[in-house]
Write an enzyme that holds these catalytic residues in place. Structure first.
Site, PDB file in Angstrom:
ATOM      1  N   GLN A 137      -8.006 -25.039  18.854  1.00 44.75           N
ATOM      2  CA  GLN A 137      -6.882 -25.999  19.088  1.00 44.75           C
ATOM      3  C   GLN A 137      -5.603 -25.310  19.213  1.00 44.75           C
ATOM      4  O   GLN A 137      -4.666 -25.581  19.759  1.00 44.75           O
ATOM      5  CB  GLN A 137      -6.766 -27.069  18.275  1.00 44.75           C
ATOM      6  N   ASP A 177      -4.750 -35.703   9.439  1.00 43.46           N
ATOM      7  CA  ASP A 177      -5.558 -36.847   9.769  1.00 43.46           C
ATOM      8  C   ASP A 177      -5.704 -37.856   9.032  1.00 43.46           C
ATOM      9  O   ASP A 177      -5.994 -38.958   9.191  1.00 43.46           O
ATOM     10  CB  ASP A 177      -6.879 -36.175  10.099  1.00 43.46           C
TER      11      ASP A 177
HETATM   12  O1  MRU Z   1     -10.409 -32.349  15.652  1.00 46.43           O
HETATM   13  P1  MRU Z   1      -9.010 -32.552  16.005  1.00 46.43           P
HETATM   14  O2  MRU Z   1      -8.605 -31.615  17.117  1.00 46.43           O
HETATM   15  O3  MRU Z   1      -8.782 -34.059  16.517  1.00 46.43           O
HETATM   16  O4  MRU Z   1      -8.132 -32.365  14.882  1.00 46.43           O
HETATM   17  C1  MRU Z   1      -6.726 -32.321  14.922  1.00 46.43           C
HETATM   18  C2  MRU Z   1      -5.930 -32.097  13.543  1.00 46.43           C
HETATM   19  O5  MRU Z   1      -6.375 -31.845  12.695  1.00 46.43           O
HETATM   20  C3  MRU Z   1      -4.474 -32.423  13.570  1.00 46.43           C
HETATM   21  O6  MRU Z   1      -3.840 -31.357  12.781  1.00 46.43           O
HETATM   22  C4  MRU Z   1      -4.080 -33.566  13.347  1.00 46.43           C
HETATM   23  O7  MRU Z   1      -5.109 -34.474  13.964  1.00 46.43           O
HETATM   24  C5  MRU Z   1      -2.565 -33.953  13.512  1.00 46.43           C
HETATM   25  S1  MRU Z   1      -2.186 -34.222  15.346  1.00 46.43           S
HETATM   26  C6  MRU Z   1      -0.596 -34.672  15.328  1.00 46.43           C
END
Ligand code: MRU
Length: 348
Positions: free
Chosen positions: A201, A242
């Site tokens: 990401q 999250d």
């Molecule tokens: O698995 P993902 O890409 O949905 O995980 C995203 C994250 O861990 C982010 O750091 C979190 O959702 C914060 S987004 C503002």
């Protein structure tokens, strides 16, 4: 500012985050099931964005039921389908609590609606709530950005993990919102973006967003963070979340905990940025946060290219939990919170 989702009656368009940065392809979700699959398969990801997408999915289904149903369709008759929709969305991704926050908001709205309300009115109220949650997230992110930037008085260099920007929210971003605000206030010397294995990401999405916004960044692999800190190149680390437990323990993308431990050793502030909708006061501490495990293929392959023997035993936890004792600040739209954290006792 980039927007990763657009709703028009009967269709939620989502930029396919799996294809970025090489291709900007928009996926059209025209049923609730397609929205649920888009969340599960990470077409849309990032805690606040998942919550907003779920809201649009519920609005979409109420609209479809209204336009395809009989003229005298009432809320009472639709309720069972609505509850099934909530249940389907709740089973998409378990860790990001913003999803459950959005679902609860819709359930509370549902409880207020009289049984004999026409589906045209219900569809409008669902649409208004989805729009509110979306707009509110952008306002909230901007406020997080301002509060976070206020921590710093002079230009500093940071490091961020995963993607917490416009793609992961309704717009602007949480941790990346702080980076944006610092950049516009000339408080940002430089920012390291780590790749964020295994799903990249950081490399694919954060680098893409910063490039679009002309914010200079340096890409590193995850295992370079310690060396960068040892060389004095990192003044702070900022991540998103999250789910934040009542005591401040924070679930975020796998690798966040390792960064927090490195920060402690190097005496560098470790900052978590998230809306209050990510704070789950019912979860007392991090040990109660469900951690999603994702498919083994995410480690065995990179963009369809096999990088490990397919026979390998694989463990792929998507998140880890950083204890509050390693967190210097939690920044929300309400301000900069310092330890000890106890969100249920906080007065704003
Ligand atoms: O698995 P993902 O890409 O949905 O995980 C995203 C994250 O861990 C982010 O750091 C979190 O959702 C914060 S987004 C503002």
């Amino acid at each position: 500012m980039f927007r990763a989702m657009k709703y028009s009656p009967g269709c939620l368009e989502l930029i396919d985050q799996r294809q970025l940065p090489t291709q900007e392809i928009w996926v059209r979700a025209t049923t609730l099931e397609e929205v649920a699959i888009a969340i599960e398969t990470m077409v849309v990801r990032g805690a606040p964005a998942i919550g907003c997408a779920a809201g649009w999915g519920l609005a979409l289904d109420a609209h479809l039921n209204h336009v395809n149903g009989t003229a005298n369709d009432l809320w009472n008759a639709y309720k069972t389908r609505f509850l099934k929709n909530v249940d389907r969305l709740a089973r998409t991704r378990p860790t990001a609590v913003n999803l459950f926050y959005a679902l609860k908001r819709f359930q509370s709205l549902g409880e207020e609606i009289p049984n004999d309300t026409s589906m045209s009115k219900v569809a409008q109220r669902f649409l208004d709530l989805a729009q509110f949650l979306d707009d509110d997230d952008v306002r909230t992110c901007k406020s997080i950005g301002e509060h976070g930037a206020s921590i710093f008085k002079s230009p500093v260099s940071g490091l961020t993990h995963c993607n917490t920007g416009s793609l992961a929210t309704a717009g602007y971003g949480t941790a990346l919102g702080i980076i944006r605000s610092m950049h516009s206030q000339k408080k940002l010397k430089s920012i390291f973006v780590d790749e964020t294995r295994p799903y990249f990401q950081g490399a694919r999405l954060t680098a893409f967003e910063l490039l679009k916004d002309n914010i200079p960044y340096t890409l590193i692999s995850d295992n370079m963070a310690g060396y960068a800190m040892q060389k004095g190149l990192v003044d702070f680390v900022v991540i998103g979340a999250d789910r934040i437990a009542n005591n401040g323990d924070t679930a975020n993308k796998i690798g966040s905990y390792s960064l927090a431990v490195l920060c402690k050793y190097h005496q560098i502030p470790f900052i978590v940025a998230a809306p209050m909708s990510t704070v789950d006061i019912e979860t007392l501490d991090g040990s109660k946060i469900p951690v999603e495990e994702r498919p083994r293929v995410e480690l065995l392959e990179v963009n369809g290219y096999r990088v490990a023997p397919s026979e390998s035993k694989v463990w792929n936890p998507s998140f880890d939990v950083t204890p509050a004792s390693l967190i210097s600040y939690i920044v929300t739209e309400k301000g900069v919170h310092k330890p000890p954290f106890n969100f249920s006792q906080m007065r704003f």
